[in-house]
Design a protein around this motif. Structure first.
Motif, PDB file in Angstrom:
ATOM      1  N   ASN A   3     -23.353  -7.928  31.971  1.00 59.77           N
ATOM      2  CA  ASN A   3     -23.618  -6.563  32.423  1.00 59.77           C
ATOM      3  C   ASN A   3     -22.356  -5.998  33.067  1.00 59.77           C
ATOM      4  O   ASN A   3     -22.160  -6.090  34.277  1.00 59.77           O
ATOM      5  N   PHE A   4     -21.496  -5.432  32.230  1.00 61.77           N
ATOM      6  CA  PHE A   4     -20.214  -4.912  32.686  1.00 61.77           C
ATOM      7  C   PHE A   4     -20.390  -3.743  33.648  1.00 61.77           C
ATOM      8  O   PHE A   4     -19.643  -3.617  34.618  1.00 61.77           O
ATOM      9  N   ASP A   5     -21.375  -2.882  33.406  1.00 63.82           N
ATOM     10  CA  ASP A   5     -21.598  -1.729  34.284  1.00 63.82           C
ATOM     11  C   ASP A   5     -21.983  -2.165  35.692  1.00 63.82           C
ATOM     12  O   ASP A   5     -21.536  -1.572  36.677  1.00 63.82           O
ATOM     13  N   PHE A   6     -22.805  -3.196  35.798  1.00 59.21           N
ATOM     14  CA  PHE A   6     -23.199  -3.681  37.122  1.00 59.21           C
ATOM     15  C   PHE A   6     -22.013  -4.319  37.841  1.00 59.21           C
ATOM     16  O   PHE A   6     -21.848  -4.145  39.047  1.00 59.21           O
ATOM     17  N   LEU A   7     -21.182  -5.042  37.110  1.00 62.66           N
ATOM     18  CA  LEU A   7     -19.982  -5.628  37.709  1.00 62.66           C
ATOM     19  C   LEU A   7     -19.053  -4.530  38.214  1.00 62.66           C
ATOM     20  O   LEU A   7     -18.504  -4.628  39.317  1.00 62.66           O
ATOM     21  N   LYS A   8     -18.908  -3.471  37.436  1.00 63.53           N
ATOM     22  CA  LYS A   8     -18.067  -2.348  37.854  1.00 63.53           C
ATOM     23  C   LYS A   8     -18.624  -1.698  39.114  1.00 63.53           C
ATOM     24  O   LYS A   8     -17.886  -1.410  40.055  1.00 63.53           O
ATOM     25  N   THR A   9     -19.926  -1.505  39.169  1.00 62.17           N
ATOM     26  CA  THR A   9     -20.567  -0.937  40.361  1.00 62.17           C
ATOM     27  C   THR A   9     -20.387  -1.849  41.563  1.00 62.17           C
ATOM     28  O   THR A   9     -20.080  -1.390  42.674  1.00 62.17           O
ATOM     29  N   THR A  10     -20.540  -3.145  41.356  1.00 64.10           N
ATOM     30  CA  THR A  10     -20.362  -4.122  42.428  1.00 64.10           C
ATOM     31  C   THR A  10     -18.943  -4.088  42.971  1.00 64.10           C
ATOM     32  O   THR A  10     -18.730  -4.110  44.187  1.00 64.10           O
ATOM     33  N   LEU A  11     -17.969  -4.006  42.087  1.00 67.88           N
ATOM     34  CA  LEU A  11     -16.574  -3.969  42.525  1.00 67.88           C
ATOM     35  C   LEU A  11     -16.239  -2.666  43.248  1.00 67.88           C
ATOM     36  O   LEU A  11     -15.480  -2.672  44.219  1.00 67.88           O
ATOM     37  N   ILE A  12     -16.802  -1.564  42.815  1.00 70.33           N
ATOM     38  CA  ILE A  12     -16.566  -0.284  43.493  1.00 70.33           C
ATOM     39  C   ILE A  12     -17.127  -0.324  44.914  1.00 70.33           C
ATOM     40  O   ILE A  12     -16.486   0.116  45.863  1.00 70.33           O
ATOM     41  N   PHE A  53     -24.838  -3.304  54.837  1.00 76.05           N
ATOM     42  CA  PHE A  53     -24.430  -2.116  54.086  1.00 76.05           C
ATOM     43  C   PHE A  53     -25.292  -1.922  52.841  1.00 76.05           C
ATOM     44  O   PHE A  53     -25.798  -0.825  52.582  1.00 76.05           O
ATOM     45  N   CYS A  54     -25.467  -2.998  52.074  1.00 77.02           N
ATOM     46  CA  CYS A  54     -26.231  -2.891  50.820  1.00 77.02           C
ATOM     47  C   CYS A  54     -27.715  -2.637  51.071  1.00 77.02           C
ATOM     48  O   CYS A  54     -28.352  -1.908  50.325  1.00 77.02           O
ATOM     49  N   LYS A  55     -28.263  -3.238  52.110  1.00 78.48           N
ATOM     50  CA  LYS A  55     -29.677  -3.003  52.416  1.00 78.48           C
ATOM     51  C   LYS A  55     -29.907  -1.600  52.956  1.00 78.48           C
ATOM     52  O   LYS A  55     -30.970  -1.020  52.760  1.00 78.48           O
ATOM     53  N   THR A  56     -28.901  -1.042  53.636  1.00 83.20           N
ATOM     54  CA  THR A  56     -29.048   0.297  54.204  1.00 83.20           C
ATOM     55  C   THR A  56     -28.828   1.390  53.173  1.00 83.20           C
ATOM     56  O   THR A  56     -29.600   2.347  53.105  1.00 83.20           O
ATOM     57  N   PHE A  57     -27.791   1.255  52.356  1.00 80.58           N
ATOM     58  CA  PHE A  57     -27.375   2.356  51.492  1.00 80.58           C
ATOM     59  C   PHE A  57     -27.689   2.165  50.009  1.00 80.58           C
ATOM     60  O   PHE A  57     -27.511   3.101  49.229  1.00 80.58           O
ATOM     61  N   THR A  58     -28.117   0.981  49.590  1.00 83.31           N
ATOM     62  CA  THR A  58     -28.410   0.743  48.175  1.00 83.31           C
ATOM     63  C   THR A  58     -29.729  -0.014  48.036  1.00 83.31           C
ATOM     64  O   THR A  58     -30.338  -0.403  49.022  1.00 83.31           O
ATOM     65  N   ILE A  68     -21.073  -9.060  46.658  1.00 83.49           N
ATOM     66  CA  ILE A  68     -20.261  -7.936  47.123  1.00 83.49           C
ATOM     67  C   ILE A  68     -19.466  -8.350  48.361  1.00 83.49           C
ATOM     68  O   ILE A  68     -18.293  -8.006  48.502  1.00 83.49           O
ATOM     69  N   GLY A  69     -20.092  -9.107  49.260  1.00 85.19           N
ATOM     70  CA  GLY A  69     -19.389  -9.607  50.433  1.00 85.19           C
ATOM     71  C   GLY A  69     -18.238 -10.520  50.059  1.00 85.19           C
ATOM     72  O   GLY A  69     -17.156 -10.450  50.658  1.00 85.19           O
ATOM     73  N   LEU A  70     -18.435 -11.379  49.067  1.00 90.51           N
ATOM     74  CA  LEU A  70     -17.371 -12.270  48.605  1.00 90.51           C
ATOM     75  C   LEU A  70     -16.226 -11.464  47.997  1.00 90.51           C
ATOM     76  O   LEU A  70     -15.054 -11.696  48.306  1.00 90.51           O
ATOM     77  N   PHE A  71     -16.551 -10.502  47.127  1.00 91.07           N
ATOM     78  CA  PHE A  71     -15.512  -9.659  46.533  1.00 91.07           C
ATOM     79  C   PHE A  71     -14.783  -8.866  47.609  1.00 91.07           C
ATOM     80  O   PHE A  71     -13.568  -8.684  47.546  1.00 91.07           O
TER      81      PHE A  71
END
Length: 112
Positions: A3-12, A53-58, A68-71
């Protein structure tokens, strides 16, 4: 399937988050007398802030928040080390008189 789109979203998201966590860590690292624990502190802060952050905004799951924390941890650390001492202040940029252009990059109308 990958899932390239999800990876891109995760990196952003992790790029934005790494800016926040890097600033937070820079402001709070003075509490440590020795610098040997800063990397562990940075990792823990990135994981905690990414979860919050992810639980609050996504609506991203906890597992993906940890990715996301690791990246963010890897990105913030490498960005800081690569930019350390290379960033000019705003006043240095504004006060700079002129711009240097290499002779090879000048285009003359006679040459065309």
């Amino acid at each position: 399937m990958f899932n390239f789109d999800f990876l891109k979203t995760t990196l952003i998201i992790s790029i934005a988050l790494s800016s926040i966590t890097c600033t937070f860590i820079q402001k709070t690292k003075g509490f440590f007398k020795s610098s040997e624990y800063i990397t562990i502190y940075s990792f823990v802060v990135n994981m905690i802030i990414s979860l919050l952050f992810c639980k609050t905004f996504t609506d991203i799951s906890i597992t993906n928040s940890l990715w996301i924390g690791l990246f963010s941890f890897l990105g913030a650390d490498s960005i800081y080390k690569s930019l350390e001492g290379k960033i000019s202040s705003y006043t240095d940029i504004v006060n700079k008189k002129g711009m240097l252009i290499p002779v090879d990059n000048i285009i003359n109308k006679e040459d065309e």
